[in-house]
Write a protein that holds these residues in place. Structure first.
Motif, mmCIF file in Angstrom:
data_model
loop_
_atom_site.group_PDB
_atom_site.id
_atom_site.type_symbol
_atom_site.label_atom_id
_atom_site.label_comp_id
_atom_site.label_asym_id
_atom_site.label_seq_id
_atom_site.Cartn_x
_atom_site.Cartn_y
_atom_site.Cartn_z
ATOM 1 N N MET A 135 6.646 7.548 -9.132
ATOM 2 C CA MET A 135 6.770 6.846 -7.842
ATOM 3 C C MET A 135 6.109 5.471 -7.911
ATOM 4 O O MET A 135 6.595 4.494 -7.345
ATOM 5 N N TYR A 173 0.855 -1.185 0.000
ATOM 6 C CA TYR A 173 0.000 0.000 0.000
ATOM 7 C C TYR A 173 0.891 1.234 0.000
ATOM 8 O O TYR A 173 1.611 1.476 0.964
ATOM 9 N N THR A 174 0.857 1.983 -1.083
ATOM 10 C CA THR A 174 1.791 3.111 -1.160
ATOM 11 C C THR A 174 1.165 4.442 -0.788
ATOM 12 O O THR A 174 1.869 5.433 -0.657
ATOM 13 N N GLY A 175 -0.170 4.484 -0.641
ATOM 14 C CA GLY A 175 -0.793 5.690 -0.111
ATOM 15 C C GLY A 175 -1.078 6.795 -1.103
ATOM 16 O O GLY A 175 -1.142 6.600 -2.311
ATOM 17 N N LEU A 176 -1.224 7.981 -0.518
ATOM 18 C CA LEU A 176 -1.714 9.145 -1.269
ATOM 19 C C LEU A 176 -0.626 9.864 -2.051
ATOM 20 O O LEU A 176 0.557 9.693 -1.803
ATOM 21 N N ARG A 177 -1.073 10.717 -2.945
ATOM 22 C CA ARG A 177 -0.217 11.661 -3.657
ATOM 23 C C ARG A 177 0.998 11.000 -4.305
ATOM 24 O O ARG A 177 2.121 11.469 -4.186
ATOM 25 N N GLN A 178 0.742 9.929 -4.981
ATOM 26 C CA GLN A 178 1.818 9.251 -5.703
ATOM 27 C C GLN A 178 1.885 9.804 -7.122
ATOM 28 O O GLN A 178 0.870 9.983 -7.779
ATOM 29 N N ALA A 237 7.980 1.895 -7.424
ATOM 30 C CA ALA A 237 7.559 0.903 -6.424
ATOM 31 C C ALA A 237 7.292 -0.440 -7.096
ATOM 32 O O ALA A 237 7.692 -1.492 -6.595
#
Lengths: 320, 136
Positions: B47, B38-43, B51
């Motif tokens: 990015m 889970y890489t989250g927000l604002r990617q 990943a």
């Protein structure tokens, strides 16, 4: 070019692929590791352990940032991060959420972050973590952070793997002696009280110092006394000092012979673990399933004790 | 026999901050036995591609509620290909107008899932796309 050669040449995709092959316990992965193994032994392995919620990932993010941005002698070390999170024992799946805290490191080609699920292992690391770390070592990453699951007392795997182990605590988590329980405090080379802006930090520090005195009596001849560092990972407080401490510990290990000792201990642990698995696996193939079930049946019928059952299987002899 | 683990990146590209849906999907995939990074927000697309490479992901799931899917999806697909990861399957969840779906599928997105999508649907689609069959 072989996979191993590609890894050594700096191909990051090949590196990612080899890590997967090793994680999945494939012959191809083992072959690549055999080719890469001669190139290992140079990286500084830094373990980061501590209960969930202490801010380990945020701390690692800051430590890596600092290492990359303030080079010694104009050369920043290449850094790898192996972040381990637990697999669900019921579904086998996992949420690997440590990367979320490391967004500052994206775009830097000198940093490689790999998330791993424990896949059933219980000591805080995945079975393949040691091998994954070796691949990064061979690939030229000079500092490798290994962040463990952080379940607490059972986090002993990291002590066998890392040169320098950081145990991370945070004040006010409800249990002042989380790290102090037998095991965690003994494996820490550096103790970190993170979230040091929270209330209760002095009590936590005092408790740690007290337990350190008890855990390491004067008769212990080790020259390294684990220092306690206060940090606020979210704003970088204490990070530079912590990096210096990690570097000091590395120098201490080299100077005291501890580096070689830990290396030997690590490789011996790995040898024994692989040997155990291989021996059982090989032996199991020499026993027919029906023979095994026959002995098991007797055990369940309580005609044999477990130890007798093992003797019967190993040494043969007439079944009654 | 244990099937091999499917590794999925779940990312929210762009500026939209509503991540509940992404977290629901992440949990559903975990419960289906997958390993979810889970890489989250604002990617940024860069990015996300980075990943996917480091994690040797099989799948990238993009959560997009901002309307920027026609710009973000092709960029992610392009970067994955440039990194030698053309085999990575991309799926999109969120608010996507029906008329955009055919173009997205043409670009190479394996599936587009709106707010009412059942987890079994996208789980089976992912298994089929990665392993060749929908069930273990």
């Amino acid at each position: 070019m072989t996979l191993a050669a590609s890894v050594l040449a700096g191909d990051r995709l090949a590196l990612a692929r080899v890590l997967s092959l090793i994680e999945n316990d494939t012959a191809e992965g083992r072959a690549a590791l055999t080719d890469l193994f001669p190139y290992t032994g140079h990286a500084h392995l830094v373990g980061v352990t501590g209960a969930p919620g202490t801010g380990k990932s945020t701390l690692v993010n800051q430590l890596v940032r600092h290492l990359r941005q303030t080079p010694e002698q104009d050369i920043s070390p290449r850094v790898a991060v192996v972040a381990v999170d637990p697999s669900s024992p019921f579904t086998g799946g996992a949420i690997l959420g440590d990367r979320v805290r490391m967004r500052d490191l994206s775009g830097d080609t000198g940093v490689f972050i790999r998330s791993m699920a424990t896949r059933g292992s219980l000591g805080g690391l995945a079975k393949a973590t040691a091998d994954v770390v070796q691949v990064f070592d061979a690939a030229g990453y000079q500092v490798i952070f290994i962040e463990t699951v952080g379940a607490g007392q059972s986090e002993v795997d990291i002590a066998r793997l890392a040169h320098t182990t950081l145990v991370v605590e945070a004040p006010g988590l409800g249990d002042d002696i989380q790290a102090i329980k037998a095991g965690l405090l003994e494996i820490g080379d550096i103790l970190v009280v993170n979230k040091a802006d929270r209330p209760g930090v002095e009590e936590t520090e005092r408790a740690l110092r007290g337990m350190l005195r008890l855990a390491k009596p004067a008769s212990d001849r080790r020259a390294w006394v684990p220092p306690i560092h206060l940090t606020i990972a979210t704003d970088g407080t204490g990070i530079a000092e912590l990096i210096n401490e990690i570097t000091r510990h590395r120098a201490f290990l080299h100077q005291s012979g501890g580096w070689e000792r830990r290396d030997q201990y690590r490789l011996q642990s790995e040898l024994d673990a692989i040997l155990r698995d291989a021996l059982v696996s090989r032996w199991r193939k020499t026993v027919s399933e029906s023979r095994y079930q026959e002995v098991l049946y007797k055990l369940v019928e309580r005609r044999l004790s477990p130890h007798q059952a093992v003797s019967l299987l190993l040494d043969g002899g007439e079944s009654e | 026999m244990t099937e091999r683990k499917i590794r999925v990146i779940i990312a929210k590209p762009g500026l939209d901050g509503h991540d509940r849906g992404a977290k629901v999907v992440a949990r559903a995939l975990r419960d289906a036995g997958m390993e979810v990074i889970y890489t989250g927000l604002r990617q940024t697309p860069e990015m996300i591609a980075e990943a996917a490479l480091q994690e040797d992901a099989d799948v990238v799931g993009l959560s997009i509620l901002s309307g920027a899917h026609m710009a973000l999806a092709p960029r992610v697909l392009e970067l994955l290909k440039a990194n030698g990861q053309g085999h990575v399957k991309v799926f999109i969840g969120g608010i996507i107008p029906d008329e955009d779906i055919p173009r997205l599928l043409e670009m190479g997105v394996i599936g587009v899932y709106g707010p009412g999508a059942l987890s079994d649907t996208y789980i089976n689609d992912i298994r089929k796309a990665v392993l060749g069959s929908p069930v273990v």
